[in-house]
Design a protein around this motif. Structure first.
Motif, mmCIF file in Angstrom:
data_model
loop_
_atom_site.group_PDB
_atom_site.id
_atom_site.type_symbol
_atom_site.label_atom_id
_atom_site.label_comp_id
_atom_site.label_asym_id
_atom_site.label_seq_id
_atom_site.Cartn_x
_atom_site.Cartn_y
_atom_site.Cartn_z
ATOM 1 N N UNK A 34 77.168 33.061 52.589
ATOM 2 C CA UNK A 34 76.180 32.469 53.497
ATOM 3 C C UNK A 34 75.804 33.464 54.593
ATOM 4 N N UNK A 35 74.672 33.225 55.247
ATOM 5 C CA UNK A 35 74.275 34.088 56.360
ATOM 6 C C UNK A 35 75.392 34.230 57.394
ATOM 7 N N UNK A 36 75.476 35.399 57.981
ATOM 8 C CA UNK A 36 76.475 35.891 58.949
ATOM 9 C C UNK A 36 77.755 36.373 58.274
ATOM 10 N N UNK A 37 77.981 36.008 57.012
ATOM 11 C CA UNK A 37 79.168 36.453 56.296
ATOM 12 C C UNK A 37 78.950 37.851 55.729
ATOM 13 N N UNK A 38 80.035 38.559 55.367
ATOM 14 C CA UNK A 38 79.885 39.918 54.816
ATOM 15 C C UNK A 38 79.078 39.933 53.521
ATOM 16 N N UNK A 39 78.112 40.837 53.492
ATOM 17 C CA UNK A 39 77.222 41.010 52.355
ATOM 18 C C UNK A 39 77.439 42.410 51.802
ATOM 19 N N UNK A 40 77.694 42.556 50.495
ATOM 20 C CA UNK A 40 77.914 43.891 49.926
ATOM 21 C C UNK A 40 76.605 44.661 49.785
ATOM 22 N N UNK A 41 76.551 45.843 50.375
ATOM 23 C CA UNK A 41 75.333 46.655 50.336
ATOM 24 C C UNK A 41 75.657 48.104 49.995
ATOM 25 N N UNK A 42 74.662 48.781 49.459
ATOM 26 C CA UNK A 42 74.730 50.219 49.201
ATOM 27 C C UNK A 42 73.593 50.856 49.987
ATOM 28 N N UNK A 43 73.968 51.695 50.957
ATOM 29 C CA UNK A 43 72.950 52.460 51.693
ATOM 30 C C UNK A 43 72.848 53.870 51.150
ATOM 31 N N UNK A 44 73.956 54.369 50.619
ATOM 32 C CA UNK A 44 74.039 55.696 50.023
ATOM 33 C C UNK A 44 74.590 55.518 48.616
ATOM 34 N N UNK A 45 73.920 56.061 47.590
ATOM 35 C CA UNK A 45 74.436 55.899 46.227
ATOM 36 C C UNK A 45 75.918 56.265 46.131
ATOM 37 N N UNK A 46 76.673 55.423 45.419
ATOM 38 C CA UNK A 46 78.094 55.662 45.210
ATOM 39 C C UNK A 46 79.002 55.030 46.247
ATOM 40 N N UNK A 47 78.438 54.429 47.295
ATOM 41 C CA UNK A 47 79.247 53.885 48.393
ATOM 42 C C UNK A 47 78.833 52.452 48.710
ATOM 43 N N UNK A 48 79.721 51.511 48.435
ATOM 44 C CA UNK A 48 79.463 50.115 48.753
ATOM 45 C C UNK A 48 80.201 49.760 50.036
ATOM 46 N N UNK A 49 79.532 49.045 50.917
ATOM 47 C CA UNK A 49 80.139 48.604 52.170
ATOM 48 C C UNK A 49 79.755 47.148 52.417
ATOM 49 N N UNK A 50 80.459 46.515 53.328
ATOM 50 C CA UNK A 50 80.157 45.140 53.706
ATOM 51 C C UNK A 50 79.495 45.142 55.078
ATOM 52 N N UNK A 51 78.367 44.416 55.167
ATOM 53 C CA UNK A 51 77.658 44.274 56.438
ATOM 54 C C UNK A 51 77.385 42.791 56.662
ATOM 55 N N UNK A 52 77.336 42.336 57.902
ATOM 56 C CA UNK A 52 76.989 40.932 58.133
ATOM 57 C C UNK A 52 75.599 40.634 57.560
ATOM 58 N N UNK A 53 75.476 39.450 56.948
ATOM 59 C CA UNK A 53 74.184 39.043 56.420
ATOM 60 C C UNK A 53 73.355 38.498 57.571
ATOM 61 N N UNK A 54 72.370 39.264 57.975
ATOM 62 C CA UNK A 54 71.481 38.862 59.044
ATOM 63 C C UNK A 54 71.919 39.414 60.383
ATOM 64 N N UNK A 55 71.146 39.050 61.377
ATOM 65 C CA UNK A 55 71.440 39.477 62.738
ATOM 66 C C UNK A 55 71.570 38.245 63.619
ATOM 67 N N UNK A 56 72.554 38.226 64.466
ATOM 68 C CA UNK A 56 72.738 37.084 65.364
ATOM 69 C C UNK A 56 71.628 37.025 66.401
ATOM 70 N N UNK A 57 71.187 38.197 66.864
ATOM 71 C CA UNK A 57 70.175 38.239 67.910
ATOM 72 C C UNK A 57 68.857 37.619 67.448
ATOM 73 N N UNK A 58 68.419 37.985 66.243
ATOM 74 C CA UNK A 58 67.109 37.531 65.764
ATOM 75 C C UNK A 58 67.224 36.514 64.647
ATOM 76 N N UNK A 59 68.424 36.211 64.223
ATOM 77 C CA UNK A 59 68.653 35.251 63.138
ATOM 78 C C UNK A 59 67.815 35.571 61.893
ATOM 79 N N UNK A 60 67.717 36.837 61.582
ATOM 80 C CA UNK A 60 66.929 37.291 60.441
ATOM 81 C C UNK A 60 67.843 37.505 59.244
ATOM 82 N N UNK A 61 67.647 36.699 58.187
ATOM 83 C CA UNK A 61 68.434 36.874 56.965
ATOM 84 C C UNK A 61 67.573 37.377 55.816
ATOM 85 N N UNK A 62 66.264 37.143 55.914
ATOM 86 C CA UNK A 62 65.306 37.594 54.909
ATOM 87 C C UNK A 62 64.149 38.289 55.611
ATOM 88 N N UNK A 63 63.579 39.266 54.922
ATOM 89 C CA UNK A 63 62.409 39.982 55.431
ATOM 90 C C UNK A 63 61.385 40.016 54.303
#
Length: 184
Positions: A34-63
């Motif tokens: 769910x939003x605010x929970x860790x979301x698996x993302x790849x920003x650089x090929x070969x490296x997966x990291x967890x980032x919060x889903x969305x931003x608390x400040x703007x409550x943006x989960x989708x763009x």
């Protein structure tokens, strides 16, 4: 809009599919991310990291894809194996996933310290359920997306079915979230 997702495959399946060198150690199966929970993302090929889903400040989960910049430094791949959409008419949740159970990537963007899923106009397979859909990418488009180029959505090899409204609560994070139900 994409407001819940799953990642139930093994770390080995993720390593193989995305050719990962780095993967967070603690990645239990998730049936209701769910939003605010860790979301698996790849920003650089070969490296997966967890980032919060969305931003608390703007409550943006989708763009919306129509508003995404071409700056590669803002792009990421969101790694999942399923997502939920709710039918507008009666709020019935539907689960979308690959028929072969393999993980896939959606277009994503990094906003501050969080990540958001990019949405686009729906393909016919989703249009009956919802007026937007996540930008599901083909493997051939993963690098293009990270390089700041546009990509077309795909649902080739996907299936969907109605699931229990148990998925409406983020407290429910178990296999019953993806069990088929009669949509009535």
């Amino acid at each position: 809009m994409c407001g819940r997702a799953t990642l139930t495959v093994t770390p080995d399946e993720l390593r193989e599919t995305f050719e990962l060198a780095d993967l967070p150690e603690d990645m239990p199966p998730r049936f209701n991310i769910a939003p605010t929970q860790p979301l698996p993302v790849i920003r650089t090929p070969g490296h997966l990291e967890l980032m919060p889903w969305g931003t608390k400040e703007r409550r943006t989960i989708n763009v919306r894809a129509e508003r995404v910049t071409t700056k590669p430094e803002n792009r990421c791949l969101v790694v999942l194996d399923g997502f939920y959409e709710w039918r507008d008419s009666d709020k019935q949740p539907f689960y979308f996933h690959r028929k072969d159970g393999k993980p896939f990537a959606m277009g994503g963007v990094v906003i501050g310290k969080g990540a958001a899923i990019v949405t686009t106009e729906p393909l016919p397979e989703i249009a009956e359920v919802h007026d937007r859909m996540p930008l599901v990418l083909t493997p051939g488009d993963w690098r293009r997306w990270l390089d700041g180029k546009s990509a077309a959505p795909t649902l080739s090899g996907f299936e969907s079915f109605a699931v229990s409204k148990a998925v409406n609560s983020p407290k429910n994070d178990d296999p019953r979230c993806i069990e088929r139900v009669d949509p009535r």
